[in-house]
Write a protein that holds these residues in place. Structure first.
Motif, mmCIF file in Angstrom:
data_model
loop_
_atom_site.group_PDB
_atom_site.id
_atom_site.type_symbol
_atom_site.label_atom_id
_atom_site.label_comp_id
_atom_site.label_asym_id
_atom_site.label_seq_id
_atom_site.Cartn_x
_atom_site.Cartn_y
_atom_site.Cartn_z
ATOM 1 N N UNK A 101 -0.449 6.616 6.488
ATOM 2 C CA UNK A 101 -1.059 7.250 6.062
ATOM 3 C C UNK A 101 -2.349 6.646 6.789
ATOM 4 N N UNK A 102 -4.061 7.405 7.107
ATOM 5 C CA UNK A 102 -5.008 7.485 7.244
ATOM 6 C C UNK A 102 -5.698 6.343 6.770
ATOM 7 N N UNK A 103 -5.427 7.141 5.028
ATOM 8 C CA UNK A 103 -5.595 6.891 3.952
ATOM 9 C C UNK A 103 -5.373 5.310 3.012
ATOM 10 N N UNK A 104 -4.002 4.963 3.942
ATOM 11 C CA UNK A 104 -3.360 3.674 4.009
ATOM 12 C C UNK A 104 -4.383 2.314 4.657
ATOM 13 N N UNK A 142 1.270 -1.116 0.392
ATOM 14 C CA UNK A 142 0.128 0.361 0.261
ATOM 15 C C UNK A 142 1.028 1.080 -0.095
ATOM 16 N N UNK A 143 0.987 1.385 -1.168
ATOM 17 C CA UNK A 143 1.341 3.211 -1.028
ATOM 18 C C UNK A 143 0.474 4.259 -1.100
ATOM 19 N N UNK A 144 0.112 5.594 -0.117
ATOM 20 C CA UNK A 144 0.075 6.716 -0.512
ATOM 21 C C UNK A 144 -2.016 5.942 -0.952
ATOM 22 N N UNK A 145 -2.253 6.873 -2.108
ATOM 23 C CA UNK A 145 -4.319 5.779 -2.379
ATOM 24 C C UNK A 145 -3.909 4.617 -3.066
ATOM 25 N N UNK A 146 -3.171 3.705 -3.138
ATOM 26 C CA UNK A 146 -2.890 3.124 -4.134
ATOM 27 C C UNK A 146 -2.743 1.495 -3.406
ATOM 28 N N UNK A 147 -3.374 0.341 -3.819
ATOM 29 C CA UNK A 147 -2.779 -0.386 -3.520
ATOM 30 C C UNK A 147 -2.081 -1.632 -5.185
ATOM 31 N N UNK A 148 -0.663 -2.187 -4.656
ATOM 32 C CA UNK A 148 -0.168 -2.382 -5.483
ATOM 33 C C UNK A 148 -0.538 -3.745 -4.947
ATOM 34 N N UNK A 163 -0.346 -8.075 3.273
ATOM 35 C CA UNK A 163 -0.296 -7.020 2.439
ATOM 36 C C UNK A 163 1.332 -7.022 3.552
ATOM 37 N N UNK A 164 2.467 -6.453 3.134
ATOM 38 C CA UNK A 164 3.321 -5.578 4.021
ATOM 39 C C UNK A 164 3.726 -4.093 5.099
ATOM 40 N N UNK A 165 3.468 -4.550 6.385
ATOM 41 C CA UNK A 165 3.133 -3.775 7.006
ATOM 42 C C UNK A 165 3.558 -2.902 6.803
ATOM 43 N N UNK A 166 3.069 -1.234 7.343
ATOM 44 C CA UNK A 166 3.479 -0.176 7.855
ATOM 45 C C UNK A 166 3.045 0.248 9.477
ATOM 46 N N UNK A 167 4.210 0.972 9.870
ATOM 47 C CA UNK A 167 4.132 1.592 10.893
ATOM 48 C C UNK A 167 3.230 2.602 11.526
ATOM 49 N N UNK A 168 2.866 1.787 12.750
ATOM 50 C CA UNK A 168 1.510 3.072 13.093
ATOM 51 C C UNK A 168 1.102 3.795 13.338
#
Length: 139
Positions: free
Chosen positions: A80-83, A8-14, A68-73
């Motif tokens: 970001x919130x959108x992700x 997940x990057x910005x407003x999209x999922x790859x 899903x590759x996890x991201x820091x909270x």
């Protein structure tokens, strides 16, 4: 079994769908759609459309699991919130499991177990491919 790796990057999922061939080698399924964008995260219609696109993608490509590759909270590298909305929508795809892959584990996996990447793998799909391959092999 087919696993769809997600970054997940910005407003999209790859998206990258991986599976084992008959010899146990990880292959990447050629896809027509490699990313889905959430145009307006405040629009109910856009959220529903994004979820419908995920359902259609999973059905068309026989996806059983999303990884899903996890991201820091929180902190400097926090997602970001959108992700996180996108992450939730992926978890809501009916008939599919969702797994999360820690970025550190993914990095170790890439260094120690991935001997070669699929031919013509687009650079922006590398992490999605790794997430899918990790979930496929580590179960």
């Amino acid at each position: 079994m087919r696993v769809c790796g997600c970054e997940i990057s910005a407003q999209e999922v790859r998206l990258a769908v991986v599976y084992f061939d008959d010899e146990g080698k990880i292959l990447k399924l050629p896809l027509k759609i490699t990313r889905i964008e959430l145009k307006d995260d405040t629009s109910e219609a856009d959220l529903r459309s994004f979820l419908a696109s995920l359902h259609e993608f999973a059905r068309d490509n026989d996806v059983e699991t999303f990884a899903i590759k996890s991201r820091a909270r929180k902190g400097k590298m926090a997602g970001g919130a959108v992700s996180f909305k996108i992450e939730t929508l992926i978890q809501l795809v009916e008939g599919c499991d969702t797994k999360f892959v820690n970025p550190v584990a993914l990095s170790h996996f890439a260094k120690k177990e991935v001997k070669e990447y699929p031919e013509k793998l687009l650079v922006y799909l590398k992490n999605a491919f790794l997430a899918g391959a990790y979930a496929l092999t580590k179960g």
